[in-house]
Design a protein around this motif. Structure first.
Motif, PDB file in Angstrom:
ATOM      1  N   ARG A  48      -2.044  12.307 -11.679  1.00 42.15           N
ATOM      2  CA  ARG A  48      -2.792  13.742 -11.852  1.00 42.15           C
ATOM      3  C   ARG A  48      -4.146  13.342 -11.062  1.00 42.15           C
ATOM      4  O   ARG A  48      -4.977  12.663 -11.340  1.00 42.15           O
ATOM      5  N   ASN A  50      -7.555  14.566 -11.001  1.00 41.49           N
ATOM      6  CA  ASN A  50      -8.703  15.185 -11.635  1.00 41.49           C
ATOM      7  C   ASN A  50      -9.608  15.656 -11.082  1.00 41.49           C
ATOM      8  O   ASN A  50     -10.799  14.857 -10.651  1.00 41.49           O
ATOM      9  N   GLU A  51      -9.693  16.883 -10.714  1.00 30.25           N
ATOM     10  CA  GLU A  51     -10.731  17.630  -9.586  1.00 30.25           C
ATOM     11  C   GLU A  51     -12.017  17.603 -10.716  1.00 30.25           C
ATOM     12  O   GLU A  51     -13.011  17.773  -9.929  1.00 30.25           O
ATOM     13  N   TYR A  52     -11.937  17.715 -11.850  1.00 25.98           N
ATOM     14  CA  TYR A  52     -13.289  17.866 -12.709  1.00 25.98           C
ATOM     15  C   TYR A  52     -14.240  16.643 -12.691  1.00 25.98           C
ATOM     16  O   TYR A  52     -15.192  16.777 -12.405  1.00 25.98           O
ATOM     17  N   SER A  55     -11.422  12.042  -9.899  1.00 32.29           N
ATOM     18  CA  SER A  55     -10.735  10.786  -9.951  1.00 32.29           C
ATOM     19  C   SER A  55      -9.442  11.115  -9.675  1.00 32.29           C
ATOM     20  O   SER A  55      -8.829  12.225  -9.477  1.00 32.29           O
ATOM     21  N   THR A  56      -8.528   9.910  -9.600  1.00 37.06           N
ATOM     22  CA  THR A  56      -6.862  10.033  -9.551  1.00 37.06           C
ATOM     23  C   THR A  56      -6.610   9.322 -10.864  1.00 37.06           C
ATOM     24  O   THR A  56      -7.059   8.170 -11.104  1.00 37.06           O
ATOM     25  N   ASP A  57      -5.919  10.002 -11.663  1.00 32.24           N
ATOM     26  CA  ASP A  57      -5.512   9.579 -13.119  1.00 32.24           C
ATOM     27  C   ASP A  57      -4.115   9.060 -13.079  1.00 32.24           C
ATOM     28  O   ASP A  57      -3.168   9.970 -12.800  1.00 32.24           O
ATOM     29  N   VAL A  59      -1.670   9.007 -16.065  1.00 34.44           N
ATOM     30  CA  VAL A  59      -1.671   9.557 -17.684  1.00 34.44           C
ATOM     31  C   VAL A  59      -0.404   9.428 -18.294  1.00 34.44           C
ATOM     32  O   VAL A  59       0.608  10.122 -17.611  1.00 34.44           O
ATOM     33  N   ASP A  64      -2.954  13.295 -23.225  1.00 32.52           N
ATOM     34  CA  ASP A  64      -4.257  13.309 -22.368  1.00 32.52           C
ATOM     35  C   ASP A  64      -4.644  11.840 -21.972  1.00 32.52           C
ATOM     36  O   ASP A  64      -5.743  11.590 -21.795  1.00 32.52           O
ATOM     37  N   VAL A  66      -5.287   8.654 -20.679  1.00 26.92           N
ATOM     38  CA  VAL A  66      -5.556   7.915 -19.131  1.00 26.92           C
ATOM     39  C   VAL A  66      -5.325   6.875 -19.413  1.00 26.92           C
ATOM     40  O   VAL A  66      -6.071   5.776 -19.914  1.00 26.92           O
ATOM     41  N   ARG A  69      -7.343   4.914 -14.213  1.00 21.18           N
ATOM     42  CA  ARG A  69      -8.199   5.842 -13.611  1.00 21.18           C
ATOM     43  C   ARG A  69      -9.003   5.231 -12.292  1.00 21.18           C
ATOM     44  O   ARG A  69      -9.536   4.172 -12.429  1.00 21.18           O
ATOM     45  N   CYS A  71     -10.551   6.137  -7.847  1.00 25.54           N
ATOM     46  CA  CYS A  71     -11.127   7.002  -7.175  1.00 25.54           C
ATOM     47  C   CYS A  71     -11.087   6.604  -5.537  1.00 25.54           C
ATOM     48  O   CYS A  71     -10.716   5.736  -5.341  1.00 25.54           O
TER      49      CYS A  71
END
Ligand code: FNR
Length: 326
Positions: A48, A50-52, A55-57, A59, A64, A66, A69, A71
């Motif tokens: 996923r 993670n735009e918040y 990062s690239t997670d 999962v 939820d 993770v 994780r 980046c």
């Protein structure tokens, strides 16, 4: 990915998450291994963005949780380390992550019972055919470099023989932890037996064991002939061990780690575990700092403890701004 002349952060369970890897990289680590992740667990994960956080997670599906994780910033230096006992399972797990990491490594040294009883880690050292199967399967089917990390066998001759078989699988490098399976961490690493492996192979060997000061990099290189060196505890206790200018104060390193944990919204359990390991090295958990870390329930609590409330607030208020400037 180049494996010559590299300073390498070793894989460390519960420690080697994104903030710690970026911390080590900031101080000079060229290659940073993630903590070992078991293939069974990773097969339950999905990728996923993670735009918040930026990062690239990876999962666990339907949760939820993770599991890994990463980046963009570490894309060319992060190694995904896996625990496995099966070639096809390892390949399927590696395929989930291989486009987001610089290399995939197989743990062949973990002596812990959960690993060995599952046929993983050090259990593989007794099964050269399985090692061959796993490494050639990954090598044939992945576009990223494949490596593995072993311990020493009973005799140096046995280690060299296994290392030669591993080299024939086409791996890009071999990390050798200079201890045997039954050795404890306090037993001195046998650099001379790493030297025997270096002398016998053409691929880069990454020497690992008992590097605690920056000067030790040169010492282990001279003693083993390896051009690349991997550090675990020396980095855990002070990640600036990689810094050519000498180690920084551990208080400053610890605060920088807390900031990175905040920035990357690290799992609180992992951040607390790492801080406790650092504190135990220099002080003790019964003192006020240790007790406060144990009591902390959130990254906000840790931010307060280490005087980083303003940074915490800034990151929380400006996620998109912070991500944009990274
Ligand atoms: C480790 N080690 C380890 N090895 C590995 O292949 N995968 C892992 O996930 C872990 N996890 C781990 C956690 C912690 C807290 C420590 C201290 C160690 C072993 C590590 O990578 C290294 O091989 C040894 O610690 C020897 O290196 P040092 O500590 O002498 O530099």
């Amino acid at each position: 990915m180049e494996y010559h002349n590299k300073l390498v952060l070793a894989p460390m369970v519960r420690v080697g998450t994104l903030p710690f890897r970026l911390l080590a990289a900031q101080y000079g680590a060229d290659i940073t291994y993630g903590e070992e992740i078991i293939d069974h667990k990773f097969l339950k994960c999905e990728r996923r963005v993670n735009e918040y956080i930026g990062s690239t997670d990876f999962v666990e599906k339907g949760t939820d949780n993770v599991v890994f994780r990463t980046c963009h910033q570490e894309r060319n230096q992060v190694v995904f380390q896996m625990g496995t006992s099966d070639a096809v399972r390892a390949l399927n797990a590696a395929k989930i992550v291989c486009k987001d990491v610089a290399a995939v490594d197989i743990n062949m040294g973990c002596p812990k019972s959960f690993s060995v009883s599952g046929g993983m880690g050090a259990a593989l050292l007794a099964k050269p055919e399985l090692i061959h199967d796993i490494l050639t399967t990954l090598k044939r089917n992945l576009d990223v470099p494949v490596t593995c990390k072993i311990r020493l066998l009973k005799s140096s001759q046995d280690t060299v023989e296994l290392a030669r078989r591993i080299e024939k699988t086409g791996v890009s490098a071999l990390a050798v932890h200079g201890r045997k399976v039954a050795d404890r961490p306090r037993d001195p690493a046998k650099w001379s037996e790493i030297a025997d492996v270096v002398a016998a192979l053409s691929i880069p060997v990454i020497a690992n064991g008992d590097v605690f000061e920056h000067d030790d990099f040169q010492r282990i290189k001279s003693a083993t002939g390896a051009s690349s060196v991997m550090v675990a505890r020396g980095a855990l206790w002070n990640a600036s061990v990689f810094s050519p200018g000498g180690k920084l104060q551990w208080e400053d390193v610890k605060r920088e780690y807390v900031r990175k944990s905040i920035l990357w919204d690290n799992d609180i359990k992992s951040t607390k575990h790492t801080l406790k390991e650092i504190i135990m090295r220099y002080s003790c958990l019964e003192l006020p700092e240790g007790k406060a870390v144990i009591k902390s329930e959130t990254l906000a609590d840790l931010a307060k403890l280490y005087g980083e409330e303003k940074y915490y607030q800034f990151v929380s208020d400006n996620r998109s701004l912070v991500n944009g400037s990274r």
